[in-house]
Design a protein around this motif. Structure first.
Motif, mmCIF file in Angstrom:
data_model
loop_
_atom_site.group_PDB
_atom_site.id
_atom_site.type_symbol
_atom_site.label_atom_id
_atom_site.label_comp_id
_atom_site.label_asym_id
_atom_site.label_seq_id
_atom_site.Cartn_x
_atom_site.Cartn_y
_atom_site.Cartn_z
ATOM 1 N N THR A 257 45.596 43.906 54.985
ATOM 2 C CA THR A 257 45.296 43.800 53.557
ATOM 3 C C THR A 257 44.779 42.419 53.173
ATOM 4 N N ASP A 258 45.083 41.397 53.974
ATOM 5 C CA ASP A 258 44.565 40.069 53.646
ATOM 6 C C ASP A 258 43.061 39.979 53.891
ATOM 7 N N VAL A 259 42.558 40.664 54.908
ATOM 8 C CA VAL A 259 41.099 40.664 55.090
ATOM 9 C C VAL A 259 40.432 41.695 54.179
ATOM 10 N N LEU A 260 41.168 42.729 53.800
ATOM 11 C CA LEU A 260 40.608 43.710 52.862
ATOM 12 C C LEU A 260 40.468 43.105 51.472
ATOM 13 N N PHE A 261 41.488 42.304 51.098
ATOM 14 C CA PHE A 261 41.447 41.626 49.803
ATOM 15 C C PHE A 261 42.415 40.444 49.852
ATOM 16 N N PRO A 262 41.872 39.212 49.940
ATOM 17 C CA PRO A 262 42.717 38.044 50.174
ATOM 18 C C PRO A 262 43.819 37.846 49.130
ATOM 19 N N GLY A 263 45.007 37.461 49.627
ATOM 20 C CA GLY A 263 46.178 37.282 48.768
ATOM 21 C C GLY A 263 45.956 36.270 47.664
ATOM 22 N N LYS A 264 45.115 35.270 47.939
ATOM 23 C CA LYS A 264 44.926 34.225 46.928
ATOM 24 C C LYS A 264 44.250 34.751 45.668
ATOM 25 N N HIS A 265 43.630 35.928 45.751
ATOM 26 C CA HIS A 265 42.967 36.496 44.565
ATOM 27 C C HIS A 265 43.842 37.525 43.839
ATOM 28 N N THR A 266 45.026 37.836 44.390
ATOM 29 C CA THR A 266 45.733 39.027 43.892
ATOM 30 C C THR A 266 46.192 38.911 42.454
ATOM 31 N N ASP B 79 39.049 42.170 37.355
ATOM 32 C CA ASP B 79 37.870 42.956 37.004
ATOM 33 C C ASP B 79 37.393 43.764 38.217
ATOM 34 N N PRO B 80 37.170 45.084 38.042
ATOM 35 C CA PRO B 80 36.794 45.926 39.181
ATOM 36 C C PRO B 80 35.566 45.429 39.954
ATOM 37 N N GLN B 81 34.535 45.019 39.233
ATOM 38 C CA GLN B 81 33.323 44.581 39.935
ATOM 39 C C GLN B 81 33.563 43.300 40.726
ATOM 40 N N GLU B 82 34.359 42.409 40.135
ATOM 41 C CA GLU B 82 34.686 41.166 40.832
ATOM 42 C C GLU B 82 35.576 41.461 42.046
ATOM 43 N N MET B 83 36.480 42.432 41.879
ATOM 44 C CA MET B 83 37.347 42.840 42.992
ATOM 45 C C MET B 83 36.490 43.343 44.153
ATOM 46 N N ALA B 84 35.471 44.147 43.808
ATOM 47 C CA ALA B 84 34.586 44.711 44.834
ATOM 48 C C ALA B 84 33.859 43.614 45.598
ATOM 49 N N GLN B 85 33.545 42.528 44.916
ATOM 50 C CA GLN B 85 32.811 41.442 45.577
ATOM 51 C C GLN B 85 33.628 40.760 46.670
ATOM 52 N N HIS B 86 34.975 40.905 46.608
ATOM 53 C CA HIS B 86 35.837 40.277 47.610
ATOM 54 C C HIS B 86 36.240 41.246 48.730
ATOM 55 N N ALA B 87 35.792 42.497 48.646
ATOM 56 C CA ALA B 87 36.204 43.494 49.632
ATOM 57 C C ALA B 87 35.840 43.041 51.040
ATOM 58 N N LEU B 88 36.818 43.022 51.898
ATOM 59 C CA LEU B 88 36.633 42.720 53.328
ATOM 60 C C LEU B 88 36.033 41.338 53.589
ATOM 61 N N GLN C 45 44.922 46.237 45.383
ATOM 62 C CA GLN C 45 43.536 45.754 45.351
ATOM 63 C C GLN C 45 42.847 45.983 46.699
ATOM 64 N N ALA C 46 43.640 46.066 47.773
ATOM 65 C CA ALA C 46 43.060 46.307 49.093
ATOM 66 C C ALA C 46 42.427 47.697 49.163
ATOM 67 N N VAL C 47 42.907 48.607 48.320
ATOM 68 C CA VAL C 47 42.285 49.932 48.185
ATOM 69 C C VAL C 47 41.196 49.882 47.113
ATOM 70 N N LEU C 48 41.549 49.303 45.973
ATOM 71 C CA LEU C 48 40.624 49.312 44.837
ATOM 72 C C LEU C 48 39.328 48.569 45.140
ATOM 73 N N ALA C 49 39.423 47.478 45.918
ATOM 74 C CA ALA C 49 38.215 46.721 46.256
ATOM 75 C C ALA C 49 37.218 47.620 46.982
ATOM 76 N N LEU C 50 37.726 48.488 47.869
ATOM 77 C CA LEU C 50 36.837 49.427 48.575
ATOM 78 C C LEU C 50 36.330 50.502 47.614
ATOM 79 N N LYS C 51 37.240 51.026 46.818
ATOM 80 C CA LYS C 51 36.863 52.107 45.892
ATOM 81 C C LYS C 51 35.781 51.621 44.919
ATOM 82 N N TYR C 52 35.993 50.436 44.358
ATOM 83 C CA TYR C 52 35.026 49.893 43.400
ATOM 84 C C TYR C 52 33.721 49.481 44.082
ATOM 85 N N SER C 53 33.766 49.326 45.406
ATOM 86 C CA SER C 53 32.535 49.043 46.152
ATOM 87 C C SER C 53 31.699 50.302 46.340
#
Lengths: 416, 160
Positions: B13-22, B27-36, B67-75
């Motif tokens: 989950t840290d590479v899917l969505f880094p902990g420092k952003h949690t 914002d969904p679009q911003e979350m997507a920008q950090h995916a993986l 967010q590790a799921v949502l980042a992918l979904k919003y992508s």
């Protein structure tokens, strides 16, 4: 056919016979949330709900980014304080009280046979006193708040048996990492892990918490020790009334593993996976920049004593920052009374407030590109403690202390 | 059909969505920008709606962060197919109505550059390398997927 501990807890909660593999909807005794409470409370209007069904079952602990690192975190914390006051949540622990998993055990929310769910993967820690404790997601936590219940699959159980005795310089952390090294980060996926020792009650509550905490890194749904006399004594009970919760002798396990404690040696989990386990000697000489003692894995008084034993009369290498995070205010006070605060301060350590510290990379000791940290925490994923080009090595408090002295990864053996 | 992005075992989950952003990125679009971003920094710019992630064992291990799921979904990711999933991640996928399919055979066979689509109703993944079937979800899970996620499922329940 007898039942496992998990089948017994699930059957008790469901009010009928439940077996591994069955999906049932259950009411947890407690639902634990931390700084993520801010995100969870924002889901209530999305759901169309306003009040918690059982505010007395909510436990809220601020620990992840405490004190607030910036105004965004501060605003989150503020919204949580307003929320718990409004909802009448009395089980609230503000900045500095401790790491949520420590609070759950210390304050006796974790209790034999209870079902505890938390929006944090290391909720498994509460299995140390014989609770069934598992991590869930944020939306699920919101769902439990407003409905009181959640669907769960009763897990298969994997039994891990210990025999013999740990050597002085090897700890329960080394044992847990050794297990992960053998079975892999998915070795207990979806399963309950039952830890038991056939050679006496030599595992303290603290040891059990470390093992149950790291069950999450085996992929387990929950980890536990069956509640025994050690647990009863910890809870202040005069008799052990929890024997009925033990797995029956003819309970069915999907796998059984045995470990000879006398063979456990100090080990290190190298980047970037918790199952990348090596004897500490194989990594000796690796230069470090930061050393960390603390977190929900190893921030208890026993861990601080272990570090202090190694560091008494010695000093941390000049190029190393040694950060110490007691797991709770209670642990901190105990360390003060035992002289451990002074010992570590004299050695050159930096005492930090109780909390998660830099474990998740948000503050209080994040790593720069190329930096190396040896830590008593439970995860060494790429980038977790700061920059993606930093490295995290996981080890016991004694190994971290020995490494801090040498300024490079080092075995604690010579200090015992 | 969507394109496949293939990764290995233990994608955490840290590479899917880094902990420092949690706690700061909501914002969904911003979350997507950090995916993986710590595993495949180009993923966020390459991914298109309907694409599918294929990976090895223990996908999503680590933190409980959604967010590790949502980042992918919003992508725009349409599904994740893996040999196995970490359990909280699997639950979070269900709760976000992102199809997560534990299909070891398909996960091993498919590679980046292949194409695939998931037909949930028919219980089949159609790919450029053939078809893979899967068993229906348990009723408790299907009800959440049908509602479009746990929030929507609960909203329906509270609206009644």
């Amino acid at each position: 056919m007898g039942k496992t501990f998990s089948e017994k807890v699930f059957s008790g909660k469901a009010g009928r016979d439940v077996r591994a593999g069955e999906i049932v909807t259950l009411e947890p005794d407690y639902i634990l949330t931390h700084d993520n409470t801010a995100a969870i409370l924002r889901k209530l209007p999305e759901i169309g709900a306003t009040r918690l069904k059982y505010p007395e079952r909510a436990v809220v602990v601020l620990d992840h980014v405490t004190p607030a690192a910036d105004s965004t975190h501060a605003a989150n914390h503020k919204s949580i304080r307003e929320f718990v006051a409004d909802q009448g949540i009395h089980n609230f622990y503000d900045v500095g009280r401790g790491v949520c998993h420590q609070i759950m055990v210390e304050e006796h929310y974790a209790y034999p046979g209870r079902l505890i769910l938390g929006s944090d993967s290391h909720t498994t820690t509460a299995g140390a006193v014989g609770a069934f404790a598992a991590g869930i997601g944020r939306t699920e936590a919101a769902g439990i708040w407003v409905t009181g219940e959640l669907w769960l699959r009763c897990p298969d159980t994997m039994r891990i048996v210990f025999r013999g005795k740990l050597r002085r310089f090897a700890s329960s952390k080394d044992l847990a990492l050794t297990i992960i090294g053998r079975i892999g980060a998915d070795g207990a996926l979806y399963r309950a892990v039952e830890f038991s020792c056939e050679t006496g009650d030599q595992f303290s509550i603290s040891d059990r918490m470390a093992l149950c905490n790291l069950a999450a890194e085996m992929g387990a749904k929950n980890g536990y020790f069956a509640p025994d006399e050690t647990v009863a004594e910890f809870l202040g009970e005069t008799r052990n009334e929890f024997r009925h919760l033990r797995s029956d002798p003819d309970a069915q396990y999907v796998e059984e593993l045995a470990f000879n404690l006398a063979e456990v040696e100090p080990v290190v989990a190298a980047p970037h996976a918790v199952d990348n386990i090596h004897p500490v000697g194989d990594l000796a000489g690796k230069r470090i920049d930061q050393a960390l003692v603390g977190t929900c894995t190893n921030g208890r008084i026993e861990d601080l004593r272990s570090a202090a034993n190694v560091l008494t009369g010695r000093t941390v290498a000049s190029h190393v920052r040694l950060l110490v995070f007691p797991a709770s205010a209670k642990v901190y006070r105990q360390a003060l009374e035992e002289g451990i605060v002074r010992t570590l301060l004299d050695a050159g350590a930096v005492w930090m407030n109780p909390g998660c510290g830099p474990c998740l990379g948000a503050h209080e000791g994040a790593l720069a590109p190329g930096e190396v940290c040896i830590s008593t925490a439970n995860r060494n994923f790429k980038g977790r403690m700061g920059h993606p080009d930093s490295e995290i090595y996981l080890a016991s408090p004694a190994t971290v202390a020995a490494s801090a002295i040498k300024g490079e990864i080092a075995s604690p053996e010579e200090y015992f | 059909m969507g394109r496949i992005f293939k990764y290995g075992d233990d994608v955490n989950t840290d590479v899917l969505f880094p902990g420092k952003h949690t706690y700061t990125v909501t914002d969904p679009q911003e979350m997507a920008q950090h995916a993986l971003e710590d595993l495949d920094p180009e993923f966020a710019t390459k991914v298109k709606p309907g694409d599918i992630i294929v990976a090895g064992k223990n996908f999503g291990c680590g933190s409980s962060r959604e967010q590790a799921v949502l980042a992918l979904k919003y992508s725009g990711v349409a599904a994740v197919i893996a040999e196995s999933f970490a359990r909280i991640y699997y639950r979070n996928c269900i709760n976000s109505a992102l199809p997560a399919l534990a299909l070891p055979e398909a996960a091993r066979a498919l590679n980046s550059g292949d194409e695939a689509e998931v037909d949930l109703a028919a219980g089949v993944v159609r790919t450029s390398r053939g078809e893979y079937t899967f068993a229906p979800f348990p009723p408790e899970v299907q009800a959440i997927l049908d509602a479009g996620g746990l929030i929507e499922y609960l909203r329906d329940r509270f609206a009644k």
